[in-house]
Design a protein around this motif. Structure first.
Motif, PDB file in Angstrom:
ATOM      1  N   ILE A 132       6.339  38.899  -4.845  1.00  0.00           N
ATOM      2  CA  ILE A 132       5.809  37.567  -5.137  1.00  0.00           C
ATOM      3  C   ILE A 132       4.625  37.681  -6.092  1.00  0.00           C
ATOM      4  O   ILE A 132       4.485  36.888  -7.033  1.00  0.00           O
ATOM      5  N   ALA A 133       3.797  38.720  -5.898  1.00  0.00           N
ATOM      6  CA  ALA A 133       2.642  38.902  -6.784  1.00  0.00           C
ATOM      7  C   ALA A 133       3.087  39.358  -8.168  1.00  0.00           C
ATOM      8  O   ALA A 133       2.545  38.902  -9.183  1.00  0.00           O
ATOM      9  N   ILE A 150       4.307  36.392  -9.987  1.00  0.00           N
ATOM     10  CA  ILE A 150       3.204  35.550 -10.439  1.00  0.00           C
ATOM     11  C   ILE A 150       2.534  36.148 -11.665  1.00  0.00           C
ATOM     12  O   ILE A 150       2.303  35.461 -12.664  1.00  0.00           O
ATOM     13  N   LEU A 151       2.243  37.468 -11.605  1.00  0.00           N
ATOM     14  CA  LEU A 151       1.569  38.110 -12.741  1.00  0.00           C
ATOM     15  C   LEU A 151       2.401  37.987 -14.007  1.00  0.00           C
ATOM     16  O   LEU A 151       1.890  37.610 -15.070  1.00  0.00           O
ATOM     17  N   THR A 182       4.752  35.813 -14.677  1.00  0.00           N
ATOM     18  CA  THR A 182       4.831  34.419 -15.113  1.00  0.00           C
ATOM     19  C   THR A 182       3.560  34.006 -15.831  1.00  0.00           C
ATOM     20  O   THR A 182       3.600  33.379 -16.887  1.00  0.00           O
ATOM     21  N   VAL A 183       2.412  34.362 -15.231  1.00  0.00           N
ATOM     22  CA  VAL A 183       1.141  33.943 -15.822  1.00  0.00           C
ATOM     23  C   VAL A 183       0.972  34.567 -17.204  1.00  0.00           C
ATOM     24  O   VAL A 183       0.589  33.899 -18.160  1.00  0.00           O
ATOM     25  N   LEU A 226       3.177  31.525 -19.019  1.00  0.00           N
ATOM     26  CA  LEU A 226       2.106  30.543 -19.184  1.00  0.00           C
ATOM     27  C   LEU A 226       1.176  30.935 -20.315  1.00  0.00           C
ATOM     28  O   LEU A 226       0.772  30.097 -21.112  1.00  0.00           O
ATOM     29  N   GLY A 227       0.834  32.226 -20.403  1.00  0.00           N
ATOM     30  CA  GLY A 227      -0.116  32.670 -21.409  1.00  0.00           C
ATOM     31  C   GLY A 227       0.509  32.804 -22.792  1.00  0.00           C
ATOM     32  O   GLY A 227       0.207  32.054 -23.704  1.00  0.00           O
ATOM     33  N   VAL A 231       9.181  29.200 -17.869  1.00  0.00           N
ATOM     34  CA  VAL A 231       8.571  29.412 -16.556  1.00  0.00           C
ATOM     35  C   VAL A 231       9.635  29.485 -15.472  1.00  0.00           C
ATOM     36  O   VAL A 231       9.587  30.334 -14.593  1.00  0.00           O
ATOM     37  N   LYS A 232      10.597  28.581 -15.525  1.00  0.00           N
ATOM     38  CA  LYS A 232      11.631  28.531 -14.487  1.00  0.00           C
ATOM     39  C   LYS A 232      12.957  29.022 -15.045  1.00  0.00           C
ATOM     40  O   LYS A 232      13.177  28.987 -16.260  1.00  0.00           O
ATOM     41  N   VAL A 256      13.113  35.951  -2.609  1.00  0.00           N
ATOM     42  CA  VAL A 256      11.814  35.525  -3.120  1.00  0.00           C
ATOM     43  C   VAL A 256      11.902  35.202  -4.603  1.00  0.00           C
ATOM     44  O   VAL A 256      11.419  34.169  -5.067  1.00  0.00           O
ATOM     45  N   VAL A 295      13.857  32.066  -5.389  1.00  0.00           N
ATOM     46  CA  VAL A 295      13.148  30.843  -5.011  1.00  0.00           C
ATOM     47  C   VAL A 295      11.989  30.598  -5.968  1.00  0.00           C
ATOM     48  O   VAL A 295      11.780  29.478  -6.424  1.00  0.00           O
ATOM     49  N   PHE A 296      11.265  31.648  -6.305  1.00  0.00           N
ATOM     50  CA  PHE A 296      10.097  31.463  -7.178  1.00  0.00           C
ATOM     51  C   PHE A 296      10.524  30.986  -8.563  1.00  0.00           C
ATOM     52  O   PHE A 296       9.921  30.080  -9.121  1.00  0.00           O
ATOM     53  N   PHE A 307       5.260  31.827   1.987  1.00  0.00           N
ATOM     54  CA  PHE A 307       5.579  31.239   0.685  1.00  0.00           C
ATOM     55  C   PHE A 307       6.912  30.500   0.740  1.00  0.00           C
ATOM     56  O   PHE A 307       7.068  29.419   0.188  1.00  0.00           O
ATOM     57  N   LEU A 308       7.876  31.070   1.446  1.00  0.00           N
ATOM     58  CA  LEU A 308       9.204  30.454   1.528  1.00  0.00           C
ATOM     59  C   LEU A 308       9.227  29.257   2.464  1.00  0.00           C
ATOM     60  O   LEU A 308      10.217  28.543   2.531  1.00  0.00           O
ATOM     61  N   TRP A 310      -1.227  27.379 -17.849  1.00  0.00           N
ATOM     62  CA  TRP A 310      -2.126  28.488 -18.141  1.00  0.00           C
ATOM     63  C   TRP A 310      -3.527  28.197 -17.628  1.00  0.00           C
ATOM     64  O   TRP A 310      -4.196  29.062 -17.061  1.00  0.00           O
ATOM     65  N   LEU A 316      -3.164  33.278  -9.316  1.00  0.00           N
ATOM     66  CA  LEU A 316      -3.631  34.657  -9.446  1.00  0.00           C
ATOM     67  C   LEU A 316      -4.515  35.076  -8.275  1.00  0.00           C
ATOM     68  O   LEU A 316      -4.415  36.208  -7.797  1.00  0.00           O
ATOM     69  N   ALA A 354      -2.455  35.990  -5.211  1.00  0.00           N
ATOM     70  CA  ALA A 354      -1.552  37.106  -5.530  1.00  0.00           C
ATOM     71  C   ALA A 354      -2.324  38.417  -5.607  1.00  0.00           C
ATOM     72  O   ALA A 354      -1.902  39.434  -5.060  1.00  0.00           O
TER      73      ALA A 354
END
Lengths: 316, 334
Positions: free
Chosen positions: A151-152, A155-156, A158-159, A163-164, A170-171, A258, A261-262, B274-275, B300, B307, B310
């Motif tokens: 999950i982390a 996120i990393l 994606t960000v 996003l950056g 994103v999805k 995970v 879903v994310f 989370f789920l 962003w 973050l 996470a």
């Protein structure tokens, strides 16, 4: 060889039978059936469910016949390809599940296509010279990436990339048909999480082979180092990683939930979670049974493959 | 962190490193935290836990000083442990109180300075991050502990009594192990409903078979030793032999495994939350923070909402894994 395969097959069959029995039994307890009845008949008002309407609901659903009869029925249906009916999505489960499994299959294909070469290469490079700088760097990197939960990692990535830098979407819902760029982040997440374990196992196996007598002989008789690695070491060092890679399929089925879903990727894991939250019992049962079948089958393949690749234990 | 004050008195640390004082310290840290988080005890129970945690860190630091890896892991884990026990006493904003929505990190809104900003409801991220570790740590450790008790018991029975006991227990373990972990979690929590106690049950079902296998293997090896034969000849009850003779000798190898498994369980709890199958709102939790942010803040500018939790969960798990690595390294050296 045939005897071993046969014994494994029987074992696998037994496990499948017990797993399906457990799966059927826990969703068959009175409390759970009552919860379902309340959900379907009376919304969230518990008082709306009388004894009479509950019994009527049971009869309607065919749940008033004895347990063993329904279990036999269920198994028979599954064996003939009828996996039940999705109450939430109002379609039969089989085509739905097949569709989602195909999506997850695409994901898994790219994960393995990327993970196998990377992890084997890094593992061999690390195990070639135990304790060297490249060994320590690769080992640290693989421990580090495996320590970060999926999950982390998701996120990393994606960000940073969605996003950056805005390189990827994103999805990954694939709304306008299949798009390859939507697949990259989910695949990367799974690869980053998974490759470390395989790389470490490859390293251990390679390091063990490198200390063996025949490698020392090959080096001492003056063969070029490259040839020793390619012709002599790799052949034995890659036996153990093979079984581990096949067993990764089991891990992937966990991790995929995970990630799907994310990233909102319409695959097997997302289907299972949606069904579990609803709760849509027949979908949960079908998904779980398929997952167990895949896991047991991969175990079987890895066992047989290992015996086949390693002649030393073939007749044990 | 408070390293200096505890390392300053090596004799005290050495005395505390003996098994009994160390266990007392562990209980002094653990029991208040569990009562506080699980049963909502008054925050005063946490007062003795704060010095106990600091002392325990000193003791562990002293004993692990040979391995840098273990020290780094230890520091990461104890940082979060200290945050967990001292959260009510830190000068933090109320983690559940909406103040100013979408305040960025290092910015001021309504005369309050937000180090890590606020989330979409206006709750302070820093305080949610620090309060969030409590539930993950308490439920994670409890679940792992229960899984170990169950797994060890069955492992001892299967290994020592062997025969039919072994056949049945091993077969059931194989059945449970054939479920992919996340699928097993989802099925069990779907049936039981989402809550902390049910996570303990689910983790037990998922982890105990693997623990049982390890303990069974160790037991098979140890039960041929002379002291076991001596106990058998004395006519001791099998359970006496299992608990008094076998259990202390299988303890060593499973401690490394326990560190790794603590990491897995923490990941599992965060992921399940989370789920939507794990801990429930409104109390702060890392998994919940990710869940809420993933729905609202996919920009962003607001990526800090994703973050912060996470990175928090990653540091805790990295801590457990490095600790396990260091412990294994040290046990190989001996």
């Amino acid at each position: 060889m045939a005897k071993l395969v046969l014994r494994r097959l029987v074992q696998m069959l037994l496990i499948m039978v017990v797993a399906s029995l457990l799966l059927f039994a826990i969703f068959d307890t009175p409390e759970f059936k009552k919860r379902l009845a309340i959900q379907e008949l009376g919304g969230f008002a518990v008082s709306a469910l009388s004894e009479e309407s509950y019994n009527q609901w049971l009869a309607e659903k065919g749940l008033d016949v004895p347990f063993y009869q329904r279990y036999a029925n269920w198994i028979g249906n599954i064996l003939t390809g009828n996996l039940g009916y999705s109450y939430e999505k109002a379609t039969p489960v089989a085509p739905l599940l097949l569709d989602r499994l195909a999506n997850t299959g695409i994901l898994a294909f790219f994960v393995f296509a990327l993970m196998i070469p990377i992890s084997l290469l890094l593992g061999v490079l690390a195990g070639m010279k135990e304790g060297s700088f490249q060994d320590r760097a690769i080992s640290f990197f693989s421990v580090f990436t495996t320590s970060i939960p999926e999950i982390a990692t998701a996120i990393l990535l994606t960000v940073i990339f969605a996003l950056g830098l805005q390189w990827f979407p994103v999805k990954s819902a694939m709304i306008g048909g299949f798009q390859f760029d939507q697949l990259i982040l989910p695949v990367l997440t799974l690869v980053l999480y998974d490759f470390g374990y395989v790389a470490r196992m490859t390293r251990a196996s390679m390091a063990e082979v490198m200390t063996s007598q025949y490698i020392r002989t090959a080096i001492l008789k003056g063969l070029p180092y490259k040839r020793v690695i390619m012709k002599h070491a790799l052949r034995n060092a890659l036996i153990a990683p093979f079984t581990i890679i096949v067993l990764q399929l089991n891990w992937l089925l966990s991790g995929v939930v995970v990630v799907e879903v994310f990233f909102e990727y319409d695959g097997f894991g997302k289907l299972l979670l949606e069904a579990a939250l609803f709760p849509d019992v027949e979908v949960v049962q079908a998904c779980t049974l398929v997952a167990v079948a895949v896991a047991v089958l991969s175990q079987l393949i890895s066992d047989i493959g290992y015996t086949f690749l390693n002649p030393r234990i073939r007749f044990a | 962190m408070a390293v200096s004050e505890s390392v300053a008195a090596p004799t005290l640390i050495e005395r505390l490193s003996a098994p009994k004082p160390a266990i007392v310290l562990l209980l002094l840290m653990w029991a208040p935290l569990t009562f506080y988080v699980m049963f909502g005890a008054n925050q005063f129970v946490l007062l003795p836990a704060i010095p106990a945690t600091i002392l325990l860190y000193g003791v562990a630091f002293y004993n692990f000083r040979e391995s840098t890896t273990a020290i780094i892991g230890l520091t990461l884990v104890f940082f979060w442990l200290l945050m967990a026990v001292s959260a009510p006493y830190l000068p933090l904003l109320d983690p559940n109180k909406p103040i100013a929505p979408f305040a960025l990190p290092f910015s001021e809104k309504r005369d309050i300075f937000f180090w890590l900003g606020t989330d979409f409801k206006g709750r302070d991220m820093l305080s949610r991050m620090i309060w969030g570790c409590q539930r993950v740590i308490v439920w994670g450790v409890t679940a792992t502990f229960v899984a170990y008790v169950v797994g060890t018991l069955f492992g001892l029975i299967a290994g020592y009594l062997s025969g039919w006991w072994d056949e049945i227990i091993s077969f059931l373990a194989n059945v449970l192990l054939s479920f992919p972990v996340m699928v097993l979690f989802i099925v069990i929590l779907n049936y039981l409903g989402p809550s902390g106690f049910n996570i303990v049950v689910a983790v037990t079902f998922a982890s105990a078979p693997a623990i049982m296998r390890i303990v069974r293997g160790l037991t098979l090896d140890i039960k041929t030793r002379d002291y076991v034969y001596a106990a058998q000849t004395r006519g001791e009850h099998p359970f006496y032999i299992m608990i008094i003779e076998l259990l202390p000798n299988v303890r060593g190898p499973i401690i490394v495994d326990a560190c790794l498994r603590l990491g897995y369980t923490t990941v599992a709890i965060t992921t399940l939350t989370f789920l939507g199958l794990g801990l429930q709102p409104p109390d702060p939790d890392w998994g919940l923070m990710i869940r809420e942010a993933a729905k609202t803040a996919m920009l962003w500018k607001f990526s800090y909402m994703l973050l912060v939790p996470a990175l928090s969960v990653s540091t805790l798990i990295l801590g457990f894994n490095l600790m396990a690595d260091g412990l294994r390294e040290m046990s190989l050296r001996d």
